[in-house]
Design a protein around this motif. Sequence first.
Motif, PDB file in Angstrom:
ATOM      1  N   GLU A   1      40.841  24.762  43.405  1.00  8.64           N
ATOM      2  CA  GLU A   1      40.670  24.376  42.107  1.00  8.64           C
ATOM      3  C   GLU A   1      39.659  25.177  41.232  1.00  8.64           C
ATOM      4  N   LYS A   2      38.495  25.443  41.707  1.00  8.15           N
ATOM      5  CA  LYS A   2      37.582  26.237  41.070  1.00  8.15           C
ATOM      6  C   LYS A   2      38.199  27.660  40.743  1.00  8.15           C
ATOM      7  N   LYS A   3      38.855  28.201  41.607  1.00  7.05           N
ATOM      8  CA  LYS A   3      39.398  29.577  41.424  1.00  7.05           C
ATOM      9  C   LYS A   3      40.419  29.552  40.177  1.00  7.05           C
ATOM     10  N   LYS A   4      41.078  28.430  40.104  1.00  8.20           N
ATOM     11  CA  LYS A   4      42.078  28.183  39.061  1.00  8.20           C
ATOM     12  C   LYS A   4      41.375  28.169  37.852  1.00  8.20           C
ATOM     13  N   ALA A   5      40.145  27.246  37.726  1.00  8.03           N
ATOM     14  CA  ALA A   5      39.313  27.101  36.554  1.00  8.03           C
ATOM     15  C   ALA A   5      38.738  28.324  35.997  1.00  8.03           C
ATOM     16  N   ALA A   6      38.224  29.227  36.999  1.00  8.90           N
ATOM     17  CA  ALA A   6      37.392  30.343  36.748  1.00  8.90           C
ATOM     18  C   ALA A   6      38.447  31.379  36.012  1.00  8.90           C
ATOM     19  N   LYS A   7      39.546  31.478  36.661  1.00  6.35           N
ATOM     20  CA  LYS A   7      40.703  32.185  35.931  1.00  6.35           C
ATOM     21  C   LYS A   7      40.935  31.924  34.724  1.00  6.35           C
ATOM     22  N   GLU A   8      41.224  30.603  34.494  1.00 13.03           N
ATOM     23  CA  GLU A   8      41.575  30.151  33.014  1.00 13.03           C
ATOM     24  C   GLU A   8      40.492  30.476  32.152  1.00 13.03           C
ATOM     25  N   GLU A   9      39.135  30.475  32.595  1.00 13.50           N
ATOM     26  CA  GLU A   9      37.826  30.367  31.669  1.00 13.50           C
ATOM     27  C   GLU A   9      37.770  32.261  31.486  1.00 13.50           C
ATOM     28  N   LYS A  10      38.231  32.899  32.333  1.00 16.63           N
ATOM     29  CA  LYS A  10      38.405  34.479  32.174  1.00 16.63           C
ATOM     30  C   LYS A  10      39.217  34.878  31.058  1.00 16.63           C
ATOM     31  N   ARG A  11      40.564  34.093  31.412  1.00 14.67           N
ATOM     32  CA  ARG A  11      41.545  34.343  30.081  1.00 14.67           C
ATOM     33  C   ARG A  11      41.166  33.788  28.950  1.00 14.67           C
ATOM     34  N   ARG A  12      40.519  32.606  28.689  1.00  9.32           N
ATOM     35  CA  ARG A  12      40.207  32.168  27.451  1.00  9.32           C
ATOM     36  C   ARG A  12      38.948  33.106  26.819  1.00  9.32           C
ATOM     37  N   LYS A  13      37.800  33.715  27.547  1.00  6.26           N
ATOM     38  CA  LYS A  13      36.996  34.460  26.966  1.00  6.26           C
ATOM     39  C   LYS A  13      37.587  35.838  26.593  1.00  6.26           C
ATOM     40  N   ALA A  14      38.774  36.545  27.330  1.00  6.56           N
ATOM     41  CA  ALA A  14      39.290  37.459  27.010  1.00  6.56           C
ATOM     42  C   ALA A  14      39.926  37.451  25.670  1.00  6.56           C
ATOM     43  N   GLU A  15      40.793  36.341  25.358  1.00  7.47           N
ATOM     44  CA  GLU A  15      41.361  35.736  24.142  1.00  7.47           C
ATOM     45  C   GLU A  15      40.269  35.845  22.995  1.00  7.47           C
ATOM     46  N   GLU A  16      39.343  35.302  23.123  1.00  9.11           N
ATOM     47  CA  GLU A  16      38.368  34.981  22.361  1.00  9.11           C
ATOM     48  C   GLU A  16      37.880  36.410  21.873  1.00  9.11           C
ATOM     49  N   ARG A  17      37.533  37.192  22.974  1.00  5.19           N
ATOM     50  CA  ARG A  17      36.827  38.758  22.471  1.00  5.19           C
ATOM     51  C   ARG A  17      38.203  39.346  21.523  1.00  5.19           C
ATOM     52  N   ARG A  18      39.353  39.249  22.062  1.00  2.84           N
ATOM     53  CA  ARG A  18      40.498  39.727  21.411  1.00  2.84           C
ATOM     54  C   ARG A  18      40.448  39.301  19.679  1.00  2.84           C
ATOM     55  N   ARG A  19      40.157  37.975  19.521  1.00  3.97           N
ATOM     56  CA  ARG A  19      40.193  37.615  18.369  1.00  3.97           C
ATOM     57  C   ARG A  19      39.072  37.797  17.464  1.00  3.97           C
ATOM     58  N   GLU A  20      38.098  37.821  18.077  1.00  6.50           N
ATOM     59  CA  GLU A  20      36.902  38.506  17.498  1.00  6.50           C
ATOM     60  C   GLU A  20      37.098  39.880  16.769  1.00  6.50           C
ATOM     61  N   TRP A  21      37.594  40.727  17.677  1.00  2.87           N
ATOM     62  CA  TRP A  21      37.702  42.095  17.413  1.00  2.87           C
ATOM     63  C   TRP A  21      38.693  42.106  16.207  1.00  2.87           C
ATOM     64  N   GLN A  22      39.912  41.565  16.101  1.00  2.73           N
ATOM     65  CA  GLN A  22      40.579  41.362  15.125  1.00  2.73           C
ATOM     66  C   GLN A  22      40.122  41.053  13.800  1.00  2.73           C
ATOM     67  N   GLU A  23      39.174  39.972  13.878  1.00  5.18           N
ATOM     68  CA  GLU A  23      38.384  39.332  12.732  1.00  5.18           C
ATOM     69  C   GLU A  23      37.376  40.602  12.096  1.00  5.18           C
ATOM     70  N   LYS A  24      36.989  41.412  13.046  1.00  7.21           N
ATOM     71  CA  LYS A  24      36.103  42.465  12.567  1.00  7.21           C
ATOM     72  C   LYS A  24      36.787  43.681  11.989  1.00  7.21           C
ATOM     73  N   ILE A  25      37.878  43.990  12.742  1.00  9.91           N
ATOM     74  CA  ILE A  25      38.817  45.065  11.916  1.00  9.91           C
ATOM     75  C   ILE A  25      39.254  44.345  10.563  1.00  9.91           C
ATOM     76  N   SER A  26      39.649  43.053  10.568  1.00  3.44           N
ATOM     77  CA  SER A  26      40.187  42.755   9.375  1.00  3.44           C
ATOM     78  C   SER A  26      39.108  42.714   8.221  1.00  3.44           C
ATOM     79  N   SER A  27      37.946  42.313   8.481  1.00  3.15           N
ATOM     80  CA  SER A  27      36.839  42.689   7.382  1.00  3.15           C
ATOM     81  C   SER A  27      36.642  43.903   6.946  1.00  3.15           C
TER      82      SER A  27
END
Length: 329
Positions: free
Chosen positions: A54-80
Amino acid sequence: MGEVVESEIPNGDAANGDGAPPEEPSAEAGELPLSKSARKRLLKQQRREEKKAEKKKAAKEEKRRKAEERRREWQEKISSVATEEERAAIEESRLAARRERMEARAGERERKRQKLTKGMEEGQRIVVDLDFPGLMAPAEINSLMQQIMYCYAVNGRCDSPCHLCLTGCTGEIATQLQRLPGYDKWLIRKESKPYPEVFHDQKDSLVYLTADSDNVLEELDPSKIYIIGGLVDRNRWKGITMKKAKEDGIKTAKLPISDYLKMSTSMVLTVNQVVEILLRFLETKDWKNSFFQVIPQRKRCEAEGDEEEDEYDGEMKKICIEKSPEELE
């Protein structure tokens, strides 16, 4: 398997890999039935593995969430950014940083490869005996494969790696080994023959590590070849490694665990725990420190006058999970 051989349930994921508890093999001729306390330990371990899954699954999901957040921040930076020139400069800066990270990783892999190559030439010889056909259920073989992967990972992290050798790599064992990340490129000796045949001309140098031996291992002799039984058996096959060593006419020894700490359970350790204990002793020449750094807190009581905390439990699993196949090579 550990201090020798007939290893307890390994520290790691649920052995079947899907989060479900490992199946308990049915009793067969020659097996010792599980006692009530052993069944309780097995149930406790199954629950622990479920929680880890269960912890492994949660850690994997958290890693995916952070990667998505970084991509979103990058797109916002480029757009600005107002101009194409500024966007190109930012993109180039990002690519340069990525190239730098990749070069650093490549350099680290090369340094690791050089260390392992030197270990193959000069390191202490440690053998994992995988010649136990028919004694393990599929889930137990799966667990053993995880332990071997941990062994290779921790050996690569050492300043002075050992010469690690796998013997008896045939049948289902060989099939499962091939499924490990980057196994074909591992700098490790792999033999399909059993160890008595591989080292037939060095029989006097062989020492089988087993908790059932009367001989206590005080030092590691560079001229000796230390053998660890690669068996995950839920403690069904009592004394099998000692019996095997006697039949093969091989000297035996056990780690001096009881000289330094009290175990809350048996003194049978997993394969990767034994390998890391030996590696740490080679570096520190200190058994007590090696035991405390490797043996999980849940398996040991306090040593006399010492309440040192242990941070090993789960560390190797995390390292192996987070490493890419290339980094495990």
